[in-house]
Structures are given as structure tokens and as C-alpha cells.
Scaffold this active site. Structure first.
Site, PDB file in Angstrom:
ATOM      1  N   SER A  17       0.808  -1.220   0.000  1.00  0.00           N
ATOM      2  CA  SER A  17       0.000   0.000   0.000  1.00  0.00           C
ATOM      3  C   SER A  17       0.841   1.269   0.000  1.00  0.00           C
ATOM      4  O   SER A  17       0.392   2.303  -0.486  1.00  0.00           O
ATOM      5  CB  SER A  17      -0.942   0.007   1.206  1.00  0.00           C
ATOM      6  OG  SER A  17      -0.191  -0.092   2.411  1.00  0.00           O
ATOM      7  N   GLY A  50      -2.031  -4.151   0.969  1.00  0.00           N
ATOM      8  CA  GLY A  50      -2.163  -5.356   1.783  1.00  0.00           C
ATOM      9  C   GLY A  50      -1.217  -6.476   1.396  1.00  0.00           C
ATOM     10  O   GLY A  50      -1.230  -7.545   2.005  1.00  0.00           O
ATOM     11  N   ASN A  79       3.595  -5.498   5.631  1.00  0.00           N
ATOM     12  CA  ASN A  79       2.410  -6.258   6.052  1.00  0.00           C
ATOM     13  C   ASN A  79       2.787  -7.565   6.736  1.00  0.00           C
ATOM     14  O   ASN A  79       2.071  -8.025   7.628  1.00  0.00           O
ATOM     15  CB  ASN A  79       1.469  -6.499   4.868  1.00  0.00           C
ATOM     16  CG  ASN A  79       0.808  -5.213   4.427  1.00  0.00           C
ATOM     17  OD1 ASN A  79       0.186  -4.520   5.227  1.00  0.00           O
ATOM     18  ND2 ASN A  79       0.974  -4.850   3.165  1.00  0.00           N
ATOM     19  N   ASP A 160      -5.323   6.860   9.565  1.00  0.00           N
ATOM     20  CA  ASP A 160      -4.994   5.546  10.153  1.00  0.00           C
ATOM     21  C   ASP A 160      -3.617   5.515  10.816  1.00  0.00           C
ATOM     22  O   ASP A 160      -3.280   4.570  11.522  1.00  0.00           O
ATOM     23  CB  ASP A 160      -5.118   4.429   9.108  1.00  0.00           C
ATOM     24  CG  ASP A 160      -4.131   4.553   7.944  1.00  0.00           C
ATOM     25  OD1 ASP A 160      -3.192   5.389   8.009  1.00  0.00           O
ATOM     26  OD2 ASP A 160      -4.293   3.805   6.972  1.00  0.00           O
TER      27      ASP A 160
END
Length: 188
Positions: A17, A50, A79, A160
Site C-alpha cells: 500500500s 495489503g 504487512n 490511520d
């Protein structure tokens, strides 16, 4: 060095990402901005939000076939770390990615990744050590983690707290461009 303006390289970015422009329009991402700075070269963004090192490894053969890159920039592992995967599995996957890239004639660049400090010092050290070990083992450039200065500045981060926002993207491009340009000089 005199650059041949007709010469064009193919650069494949295999990432997650952080390179897939998560949460912002793709044309505002650092990979699209890098393409604007290096218009004579073809930059293929093979990044998926992801993505893990295992997923990148699974997708790489098809990407190598379609893109036949001169340069492969590997930005994977974040990740894996966030999910607490073992550093040994990460190292195994990244090793295979590097070997596959090199076997296909690509100059491979590896981007250092780090996990948040709340994962513990031991895990963080082992995780980060994978990148340094592979850089030495394969004698390939290790690009220092580009999020180090960005992640601590909330004005550059999405809500986030994990992903860089649109304002951060030119800074990432600025960080990556000298590494890509140096690689281009090596293969020209």
C-alpha cells in the site's frame, strides 16, 4: 556521463500500500510522481495494498514476463511485520524475489522496512535485520526506510497513522529518485 535520450529502461515497483497510493488518487502517489520525473523510462507499478512478501513472490513471475524490467524495486514486508509473520519466512520470500529478479536480468533494489516499536525490540531487530542481511548477501542497494521522517509527522499521514497522505508523496519521490537514477546509470 552523457545520457542517451533515446534510451529507455523498464522499472518495476513491487510493493504494498505504501507504493500503491492507498487512500489517495493513484496519480498523486509517489510512483506516478516518479514517472513524471523520469518520463523517458517506463515505470510499472506492480504494488497491491495489503501485499505480503509471499503474495509479491506469487505475483512476480507474471509481472517479470509482462514487464521484463531492467530494474526491480522491492518494497515489501511491512504487512508481514504488521501481521507478526516470522522474520525467517520474510527472508525466504525476499530471497526468492531477489533471485527471480536477478535471474530475469533485473538490477534489484531493496527498500528497508520497519515495524512499529510496539512489536518489541527483539522482533523489530530481527525483522529489520532481514533487509540488511539480504543487501549484503546479494550485494544490492538497500534504500533506507522512506517512512522514518514521514511517519512521525501527522501532517504527512492519513488518519490511520499507517499510510502517507498526498502531501507526503513528493517527499517519498524525492527520497527514491536518487536511488533509481543511480541504478539507471549502472545499467545504461
Amino acid at each position: 556521463m552523457v545520457h542517451n535520450p533515446a534510451w529507455s529502461a523498464s522499472i518495476l515497483i513491487l510493493g504494498d500500500s505504501l507504493s500503491a497510493a492507498y487512500g489517495i488518487p493513484e496519480q498523486q502517489g509517489w510512483v506516478a510522481k516518479l514517472q513524471q520525473q523520469l518520463p523517458q523510462h517506463q515505470i510499472i507499478n506492480g504494488s497491491v495494498s495489503g501485499e505480503t512478501s509471499a503474495g509479491g513472490l506469487r505475483r512476480l513471475p507474471a509481472l517479470l514476463d509482462s514487464a521484463t524490467p531492467d530494474i526491480l524495486l522491492v518494497e515489501l514486508g511491512g504487512n508481514d511485520g504488521l501481521r507478526g509473520f516470522s522474520p525467517a519466512a520474510l527472508k525466504s520470500n525476499l530471497t526468492k524475489i531477489i533471485e527471480l529478479g536477478q535471474a530475469n536480468g533485473a538490477l534489484v533494489l531493496l527498500t528497508e522496512m520497519m515495524v512499529p516499536p510496539n512489536y518489541g525490540r527483539r522482533y523489530s531487530r530481527q525483522f529489520n535485520g532481514v533487509y540488511h542481511d539480504l543487501s549484503e548477501q546479494f550485494a544490492i542497494p538497500l534504500i533506507p526506510f522512506f517512512m522514518t521522517e514521514i511517519a512521525i509527522d501527522s501532517s504527512l499521514m492519513q488518519r490511520d497513522g499507517i499510510h502517507p497522505n498526498a502531501t507526503a508523496q513528493p517527499k517519498i519521490t524525492q527520497w527514491m529518485e536518487p536511488w533509481i537514477s543511480s541504478a539507471l546509470e549502472q545499467i545504461e
